[in-house]
Design a protein around this motif. Sequence first.
Motif, PDB file in Angstrom:
ATOM      1  N   SER B  27       0.879  -1.204  -0.175  1.00 15.94           N
ATOM      2  CA  SER B  27      -0.125  -0.384  -0.081  1.00 15.94           C
ATOM      3  C   SER B  27       0.473   1.118  -0.372  1.00 15.94           C
ATOM      4  CB  SER B  27      -0.718  -0.066   1.192  1.00 15.94           C
ATOM      5  OG  SER B  27      -1.647  -1.066   1.543  1.00 15.94           O
ATOM      6  N   SER B  28       1.995   1.285   0.208  1.00 14.23           N
ATOM      7  CA  SER B  28       2.627   1.739   0.523  1.00 14.23           C
ATOM      8  C   SER B  28       3.545   2.778  -0.344  1.00 14.23           C
ATOM      9  CB  SER B  28       3.873   1.775   1.893  1.00 14.23           C
ATOM     10  OG  SER B  28       5.335   1.096   0.593  1.00 14.23           O
ATOM     11  N   GLY B  29       3.736   2.238  -1.818  1.00 13.53           N
ATOM     12  CA  GLY B  29       4.283   2.999  -2.973  1.00 13.53           C
ATOM     13  C   GLY B  29       5.679   3.461  -2.876  1.00 13.53           C
ATOM     14  N   SER B  30       6.261   3.217  -1.733  1.00 15.04           N
ATOM     15  CA  SER B  30       7.241   4.068  -1.170  1.00 15.04           C
ATOM     16  C   SER B  30       8.619   3.281  -2.049  1.00 15.04           C
ATOM     17  CB  SER B  30       7.571   4.732   0.054  1.00 15.04           C
ATOM     18  OG  SER B  30       5.999   4.963   0.638  1.00 15.04           O
ATOM     19  N   LYS B  31       9.565   3.696  -1.866  1.00 12.20           N
ATOM     20  CA  LYS B  31      10.628   3.011  -1.990  1.00 12.20           C
ATOM     21  C   LYS B  31      11.304   2.107  -0.690  1.00 12.20           C
ATOM     22  CE  LYS B  31      15.423   2.293  -3.155  1.00 12.20           C
ATOM     23  NZ  LYS B  31      15.428   1.503  -4.020  1.00 12.20           N
ATOM     24  N   THR B  32      10.879   0.830  -0.255  1.00 17.37           N
ATOM     25  CA  THR B  32      11.204   0.086   0.451  1.00 17.37           C
ATOM     26  C   THR B  32      13.028  -0.467   1.405  1.00 17.37           C
ATOM     27  OG1 THR B  32       9.089   0.372  -0.247  1.00 17.37           O
ATOM     28  CG2 THR B  32      10.123  -1.686   2.151  1.00 17.37           C
ATOM     29  N   PHE B  33      13.081  -0.519   1.851  1.00 21.06           N
ATOM     30  CA  PHE B  33      14.319  -1.052   2.702  1.00 21.06           C
ATOM     31  C   PHE B  33      13.760  -1.808   3.515  1.00 21.06           C
ATOM     32  CE2 PHE B  33      15.201   3.342   1.062  1.00 21.06           C
ATOM     33  CZ  PHE B  33      16.416   2.358   0.539  1.00 21.06           C
ATOM     34  N   ILE B  34      14.293  -3.316   3.581  1.00 21.78           N
ATOM     35  CA  ILE B  34      13.510  -4.802   4.478  1.00 21.78           C
ATOM     36  C   ILE B  34      14.910  -4.981   5.307  1.00 21.78           C
ATOM     37  CG2 ILE B  34      12.440  -6.173   4.582  1.00 21.78           C
ATOM     38  CD1 ILE B  34      11.328  -6.169   1.792  1.00 21.78           C
ATOM     39  N   CYS B  35      14.887  -5.125   6.265  1.00 20.76           N
ATOM     40  CA  CYS B  35      16.157  -5.553   7.127  1.00 20.76           C
ATOM     41  C   CYS B  35      15.832  -6.710   7.547  1.00 20.76           C
ATOM     42  CB  CYS B  35      16.320  -4.868   7.932  1.00 20.76           C
ATOM     43  SG  CYS B  35      17.399  -5.607   9.531  1.00 20.76           S
ATOM     44  N   LEU B  36      15.732  -8.196   7.379  1.00 18.84           N
ATOM     45  CA  LEU B  36      15.945  -9.494   8.067  1.00 18.84           C
ATOM     46  C   LEU B  36      16.476  -9.750   8.749  1.00 18.84           C
ATOM     47  CD1 LEU B  36      14.802 -10.658   4.616  1.00 18.84           C
ATOM     48  CD2 LEU B  36      13.393 -10.016   5.796  1.00 18.84           C
ATOM     49  N   GLY B  52       0.861 -14.396  -1.420  1.00 18.14           N
ATOM     50  CA  GLY B  52       0.244 -13.682  -2.027  1.00 18.14           C
ATOM     51  C   GLY B  52       0.867 -12.457  -2.365  1.00 18.14           C
ATOM     52  N   TYR B  53       1.725 -11.900  -2.671  1.00 21.64           N
ATOM     53  CA  TYR B  53       2.231 -10.453  -2.270  1.00 21.64           C
ATOM     54  C   TYR B  53       3.838 -10.644  -3.456  1.00 21.64           C
ATOM     55  CZ  TYR B  53      -0.949  -8.653   1.164  1.00 21.64           C
ATOM     56  OH  TYR B  53      -1.590  -8.741   1.677  1.00 21.64           O
ATOM     57  N   LYS B  54       4.103 -10.213  -3.781  1.00 20.27           N
ATOM     58  CA  LYS B  54       5.331  -9.901  -4.692  1.00 20.27           C
ATOM     59  C   LYS B  54       6.186  -8.981  -4.689  1.00 20.27           C
ATOM     60  CE  LYS B  54       6.309 -11.171  -9.784  1.00 20.27           C
ATOM     61  NZ  LYS B  54       6.748 -12.346  -9.474  1.00 20.27           N
ATOM     62  N   ILE B  55       7.444  -8.642  -4.248  1.00 24.35           N
ATOM     63  CA  ILE B  55       7.751  -8.003  -3.629  1.00 24.35           C
ATOM     64  C   ILE B  55       8.098  -7.214  -5.097  1.00 24.35           C
ATOM     65  CG2 ILE B  55       9.987  -7.227  -2.277  1.00 24.35           C
ATOM     66  CD1 ILE B  55       7.876  -8.003  -0.767  1.00 24.35           C
ATOM     67  N   ASN B  56       8.046  -5.955  -5.124  1.00 22.36           N
ATOM     68  CA  ASN B  56       9.085  -4.863  -6.216  1.00 22.36           C
ATOM     69  C   ASN B  56      10.760  -5.412  -5.914  1.00 22.36           C
ATOM     70  OD1 ASN B  56      10.396  -3.069  -7.459  1.00 22.36           O
ATOM     71  ND2 ASN B  56       8.230  -1.117  -6.992  1.00 22.36           N
ATOM     72  N   ARG B  57      10.707  -5.649  -7.342  1.00 22.13           N
ATOM     73  CA  ARG B  57      12.401  -5.166  -7.559  1.00 22.13           C
ATOM     74  C   ARG B  57      13.010  -3.503  -6.992  1.00 22.13           C
ATOM     75  NH1 ARG B  57      13.623  -7.333 -13.145  1.00 22.13           N
ATOM     76  NH2 ARG B  57      12.264  -9.604 -13.583  1.00 22.13           N
ATOM     77  N   ALA B  58      12.617  -2.813  -7.066  1.00 22.91           N
ATOM     78  CA  ALA B  58      13.558  -1.787  -6.290  1.00 22.91           C
ATOM     79  C   ALA B  58      13.576  -1.525  -4.550  1.00 22.91           C
ATOM     80  CB  ALA B  58      12.921  -0.685  -6.878  1.00 22.91           C
ATOM     81  N   THR B  59      13.724  -2.407  -3.966  1.00 25.05           N
ATOM     82  CA  THR B  59      12.782  -2.928  -2.719  1.00 25.05           C
ATOM     83  C   THR B  59      14.275  -3.701  -2.460  1.00 25.05           C
ATOM     84  OG1 THR B  59      10.890  -3.877  -2.619  1.00 25.05           O
ATOM     85  CG2 THR B  59      12.146  -4.584  -0.492  1.00 25.05           C
ATOM     86  N   LYS B  60      15.101  -3.045  -0.947  1.00 24.94           N
ATOM     87  CA  LYS B  60      16.711  -3.575  -1.218  1.00 24.94           C
ATOM     88  C   LYS B  60      16.622  -3.923  -0.048  1.00 24.94           C
ATOM     89  CE  LYS B  60      19.218  -0.956  -4.378  1.00 24.94           C
ATOM     90  NZ  LYS B  60      18.786  -1.447  -5.357  1.00 24.94           N
ATOM     91  N   PHE B  61      17.281  -5.151   0.313  1.00 23.89           N
ATOM     92  CA  PHE B  61      17.147  -6.113   1.369  1.00 23.89           C
ATOM     93  C   PHE B  61      18.644  -5.422   2.497  1.00 23.89           C
ATOM     94  CE2 PHE B  61      14.648  -8.442  -0.124  1.00 23.89           C
ATOM     95  CZ  PHE B  61      13.739  -9.122   0.000  1.00 23.89           C
ATOM     96  N   LEU B  62      18.502  -5.185   3.473  1.00 25.95           N
ATOM     97  CA  LEU B  62      19.415  -4.756   4.431  1.00 25.95           C
ATOM     98  C   LEU B  62      20.165  -5.661   5.380  1.00 25.95           C
ATOM     99  CD1 LEU B  62      18.978  -1.264   5.111  1.00 25.95           C
ATOM    100  CD2 LEU B  62      20.309  -1.961   3.480  1.00 25.95           C
ATOM    101  N   ASN B  63      21.443  -6.689   5.604  1.00 25.78           N
ATOM    102  CA  ASN B  63      21.563  -7.587   5.680  1.00 25.78           C
ATOM    103  C   ASN B  63      21.879  -7.155   7.742  1.00 25.78           C
ATOM    104  OD1 ASN B  63      21.404  -9.602   3.858  1.00 25.78           O
ATOM    105  ND2 ASN B  63      23.325  -9.125   3.433  1.00 25.78           N
ATOM    106  N   TYR B  64      21.144  -7.746   8.457  1.00 24.07           N
ATOM    107  CA  TYR B  64      21.832  -8.380  10.249  1.00 24.07           C
ATOM    108  C   TYR B  64      22.667  -9.152  10.124  1.00 24.07           C
ATOM    109  CZ  TYR B  64      21.675  -8.712  14.651  1.00 24.07           C
ATOM    110  OH  TYR B  64      21.757  -8.387  16.379  1.00 24.07           O
ATOM    111  N   CYS B  86      11.141  -1.302   6.636  1.00 22.68           N
ATOM    112  CA  CYS B  86      10.546  -2.754   7.754  1.00 22.68           C
ATOM    113  C   CYS B  86      12.014  -3.389   8.615  1.00 22.68           C
ATOM    114  CB  CYS B  86      10.086  -3.713   6.504  1.00 22.68           C
ATOM    115  SG  CYS B  86       8.420  -2.136   6.207  1.00 22.68           S
ATOM    116  N   VAL B  87      11.642  -3.240   9.731  1.00 21.03           N
ATOM    117  CA  VAL B  87      12.485  -4.600  10.854  1.00 21.03           C
ATOM    118  C   VAL B  87      11.452  -5.899  11.293  1.00 21.03           C
ATOM    119  CG1 VAL B  87      14.289  -4.923  12.327  1.00 21.03           C
ATOM    120  CG2 VAL B  87      13.720  -2.306  11.539  1.00 21.03           C
ATOM    121  N   ASP B  88      12.594  -6.790  10.159  1.00 22.89           N
ATOM    122  CA  ASP B  88      11.955  -8.091  10.661  1.00 22.89           C
ATOM    123  C   ASP B  88      12.409  -8.999  10.918  1.00 22.89           C
ATOM    124  OD1 ASP B  88       9.579 -10.175  10.792  1.00 22.89           O
ATOM    125  OD2 ASP B  88      10.186 -10.257   8.528  1.00 22.89           O
TER     126      ASP B  88
END
Lengths: 232, 315
Positions: B27-36, B52-64, B86-88
Amino acid sequence: MAEGIRIGLKGFESMFTKSFPVGNSLLLLSPPLSEVSILGLEFLYDGLKRGEPGVYVTLDDSPESLKLKALKFGWPLSNAENMGLMRWIDVYSIHANKDVKSTESIIRVGGPLALTDISIALSQVQAGFHRLSGSYRFFFDSLSTLLLYNNPNTIYRFLQVITSKLKMSNGVGFFTLGKGMHDEKVNMTIRHLMDGAITLNDNLELSVLSLPVVSETRFGKLTLTRQGFVLQ
Amino acid sequence: MELKESLLLWSSPFAESEAFMLDMIKSSGSKTFICLTDKDSKTFLAESEIKGYKINRATKFLNYDGDLKKLFSKIKKSVAKGSLLCVDNISRIIDDHGISAISGLKNLNDELTVIGAKALFLFTEWPYEDDVFSGLRSSFKEVATINEFNGINYFSLDGTTTPYSVTSGGLKVSNKIIVIGPEKSGKTSFIKSVSNNKSVFDNFSNDLTIDYADCDEFQFIGASGSNYSPLLSLFSDASSVLIMVDPSKHESIMDAKSMISSSVSNGFRVIIGNNDFRGTGLKASDLRQLLGVSDDIKVIDLFSEPGVLKRLLNY
């Protein structure tokens, strides 16, 4: 409401009494590489024959190879899977870089660090079993793998939550822990979180450390036959 | 579901909170960073597709990798105004670094707010020491909770609870709407009028008859008369309660007030339907004044406004 399960494994009647109360989690301390997975498969298959659902949480092997192992002992699990009675939580395959996806009977979890995913998977399995039966069996193999990737305090918290959920949902079964792999403090804390503990040595000699029921026999020797384990 | 500001998503160990995060990312439509913190991005992407969700290619993953300082530094370098972090899941960070991690997360959140970025922190409520829980509660302005009961997840924010389930088509908010109201306020007529098919009723007990009606993907459930309490407990997985009010009756207003308070205290989202079928000319805004309800409760004209049902369902 289910009160107890009958453990039909040969020789186990005197150790576990005729009806073993549900809602109990037992710790099975065994040497690494001993064939506890066969004991787990036999324990679950024994329940499936009586219409009791079962879930195998595997961290050290894939469900596919465990199913093959079971088949060699004459324990086909496919029918039970199709009926929704047999479920797997696979914490091994994705972590081992296998290209696999979840199926109707197998929930794949990313790896031993994903504790929330394991607990959600257990909850989903329990909800499914709840519609089929008053109780179910579980086999969790093994806590040692979880402890290799997580710090012990994290695992204690995880176990506190999981064992209480298993109790409330009438689950009964085993958590395995590798003997000699962890320090005594870890062993004792995990024992404290369980309802009972059984230990197995290299010669497959089994002894009861504690049980939530009175058992006539506290010692025995396991023998692996073509039909599974026999306790003498 | 859209994220209005940074949020701590506090979930029980058995509740599916990741789907909620995925929905917010969508829903956000923003540039997303996901920290797993407890799985790799490949696994996360595969699991997202199953949900049921396809993650946008522009999404960046940050490693922990256990180094919190390094992670914070990476986040600060990457996240810019308008982006979503998003920190998950922060439980792993707390496991690794103890309570000191909480002040670090709070500072990070404050810095993100200053630069105009939003953050979503997922937290699993393992049995931590009390100071972890109190530290988290006092560090985050917005805290939503997710609980699970009998396979249904319940999302609660600002006293309102929304039940949802996770399907292969994504997160599905419960489609049930309970219809209650004082006697002769037009509940059964409303249910009949909105139904796609013939509505059905069920004599649940001697003093409770339940009406059901399907309208598009929604299900309306109502009880005859003013016996509403059993509905609130029988259908606790409903998404909203629609309270029908006939504004021409003074006693109807009084009864509606207690129904509103009871529904709100049970955690339901409340919608008030001004059912002016007797033609008093009283509008929704007048009824709002008569009932003295706050702005976060929607009051709509059921009888006179065209497309009212659509508005109700989109609420």
